[in-house]
Design a protein around this motif. Structure first.
Motif: not given
Length: 112
Positions: A6-15, A18-26
């Motif tokens: 997973e990636s894409g998390g972070g700190l953001v203000q209310s409202g 964010l877009r999270l990504s999950c790169v898969t393999s196998g």
């Protein structure tokens, strides 16, 4: 050999968004769904959204429906969670789940 990152998390203000990504393999093709969960320390891990593989149906927890969108890019072996109109109560570690495996999680913090 199954991995989810997973990636894409972070700190953001209310409202904010964010877009999270999950790169898969196998991954083999004989899996049913891929999903996003989230967890706050000391609390139960809860399901957020799920994408049913094959028919591409999507499901959302009531708390996020209308604000979050799950999608998948097969060419990139990546699943996304677009999160809009974020609220402080969305603060958690978000995990990707598939092939009975979990990613390491990505922290999402929504400030107010």
């Amino acid at each position: 050999q199954v991995q989810l990152v997973e990636s894409g998390g972070g700190l953001v203000q209310s409202g904010g968004s964010l877009r999270l990504s999950c790169v898969t393999s196998g991954f083999t093709y004989d899996y049913y769904a891929i999903a996003w969960f989230r967890q706050v320390p000391g609390k139960q891990r809860e399901g957020v959204s799920c994408l049913s593989v094959g028919d591409e149906k999507t499901y959302y927890a009531a708390s996020v429906e209308g604000r979050f969108t799950i999608s998948r890019d097969n060419a990139k072996n990546t699943v996304y969670l677009q999160m809009n109109s974020l609220k402080p109560e969305d603060t958690a570690v978000y995990y990707c789940n598939g092939m009975q495996s979990w990613g390491q999680g990505t922290q999402v913090t929504v400030s107010s």
